[in-house]
Design an enzyme around this catalytic site. Structure first.
Site, PDB file in Angstrom:
ATOM      1  CD  GLU A 150      -2.832  -0.985   2.553  1.00 29.33           C
ATOM      2  OE1 GLU A 150      -3.888  -1.364   2.295  1.00 29.33           O
ATOM      3  OE2 GLU A 150      -2.298  -0.487   3.512  1.00 29.33           O
ATOM      4  CB  CYS A 151       1.115   4.339  -0.018  1.00 30.55           C
ATOM      5  SG  CYS A 151       0.963   6.140  -0.300  1.00 30.55           S
TER       6      CYS A 151
END
Length: 437
Positions: free
Chosen positions: A327-328
């Site tokens: 994520e990210c």
């Protein structure tokens, strides 16, 4: 039925000092022997770690845009053995988005109203005196149904300033719970995503103890305790289910942004969470079913990550046969390369073709709703997810197949679709939950 007494610490806007009040209050209540349960209203993934340090209990997000009623109630039950709940609002009290989400617009006022928790409004009174009461009264009257405990005046310049401002509040019928003199040493260190992480603070314990002492000197703690209220709630549904039985979760200064209710849900359902540190060049557990790389600050540690041979080799071995998700910041670390703010290119894991740059900064902020075009660990193709995106990186290359159709809170498409290749997936949004049907 669940009836947690609590309070909402909010403000007219960001930057008024509510985090200082929140941390000092949490510690003061804990020092008084109370079991205090912290919460964060909204999608922030940095503040909960500070709440944990101040109270000794894990803090959980309550988000009316991303979460349905069942999940909100399930998260609130984390306070089942607490004597008082304290929630920190995000932005201003009534600030949210324009399009309704699963149960609301994402405002702190909605959270307080739903739970029956009176609002304590932290008002920055610098540059005004009695006029501050007019603004505070507007917040009180904007929604007459909202329970309201009173105000804490912040950045008071002098005893005369405090007297004049208090007179205005009393004239408006607003209870003044405290007045904090202006002090320049009360500001927590920040960087581009807001506060630095709790694990990075040079002396967090001393800072929080100082906030608690400051509040005791200038705030009526007993009146605040007496103001706590709540209303009965149903038990709620379950927390999110784990995406695998044995989950290798990266956790260090580069990867720390995972919503606490997710990890609690995984553990409650019997999953094993196996923490490891990429910065310490640790590989994921070889017998893990899934590797999950949260967001964080990989750009600050890109050189160390590029040199972490054991981590990268273990990640690649795992990805040959089992899923890996990022994520990210975790997504960036799974990519081909990350270019830091100085223009230096750092080789990442190369499991995806993503190349991102912090030299060419672009601000990305907001809620995200996604419909999966390929499976993501724990969710099938077609699943609709809710999350939040907050970073300053620019995509230079993203050659792999898109993972999802992604839109903002209003449903407008955004180009950060995430991507997938083999057993590897990545998103720029931080997952909060799946949509309830």
């Amino acid at each position: 039925m669940n009836n947690p007494k609590g309070l909402m610490i909010s403000a007219p806007s960001s930057g008024t000092g509510k985090t200082t009040v929140m941390l000092g209050l949490l510690r003061a209540l804990a020092e008084d022997g109370l079991k205090v349960q912290p919460f964060k209203s909204g999608p922030d993934y940095i503040d909960p770690a500070f709440h944990l340090a101040a109270s000794g209990r894990a803090s959980f997000n309550l988000d009316t845009w991303a979460m349905g009623g069942g999940l909100l109630d399930a998260i609130t039950t984390q306070a089942h053995d607490a004597e008082i709940c304290v929630a920190e609002g995000s932005m201003g009290l009534y600030d949210g988005v324009a399009t309704k989400g699963q149960s609301g617009y994402g405002t702190s006022a909605e959270t307080a109203l739903r739970l029956g928790w009176p609002v304590i409004l932290v008002v920055d009174v610098s540059g005004q005196a009695q006029s501050a009461a007019a603004a505070a009264l507007g917040f009180r009257l904007y929604n007459p149904d909202l329970p309201f405990a009173g105000v804490i005046l912040n950045r008071v310049a002098s005893p005369r300033h405090e007297r004049l401002t208090t007179m205005g509040m009393e004239k408006a019928g607003l209870k003044v719970l405290g007045a904090l003199p202006r002090r320049g040493d009360l500001t927590l260190p920040e960087r581009h995503l807001g506060l630095i992480q709790a694990v990075e603070h040079p002396d967090l314990e001393a800072a929080i103890a100082g906030y608690a002492k400051f509040l005791r000197e200038h705030v009526d703690i007993e009146a605040i305790k007496a103001a706590a209220r709540g209303k009965p709630l149903p038990a709620g549904g379950p927390l999110p289910k784990p995406p695998a039985q044995r989950i290798a979760l990266a956790r260090d200064a580069a990867f720390s942004f995972t919503y606490p209710h997710l990890i609690e849900g995984w553990r409650t359902a019997g999953a094993e969470v196996l923490s490891f540190s990429p910065l310490a060049d640790e590989p994921p557990a070889p017998d893990a079913d899934l590797v999950w790389l949260p967001g964080g600050y990989p750009e600050l540690h890109a050189g160390r990550l590029a040199a972490a041979q054991n981590f990268r080799a273990g990640l690649r071995r795992h990805a040959e046969t089992r899923p890996v998700h990022g994520e990210c910041g975790g997504y960036m670390a799974l990519g081909e390369a990350l270019i830091d703010k100085d223009g230096t290119r750092h080789q990442m894991a190369g499991l995806l073709g993503l190349v991102t740059s912090y030299e060419k900064r672009k601000f990305h902020l907001g809620y995200r709703q996604a419909e999966l075009q390929a499976p993501l660990p724990g969710y099938a193709t077609g699943a609709k997810l809710r999350g939040h995106e907050y970073h300053y990186s620019t995509i230079l290359e993203q050659p792999d197949a898109p993972l999802a159709k992604v839109g903002d809170a209003d449903g407008n498409p955004v180009p950060e679709t995430g991507s997938h290749r083999g057993h590897v997936t990545g998103t720029f949004f931080h997952l909060i939950t799946a949509e309830q049907t």
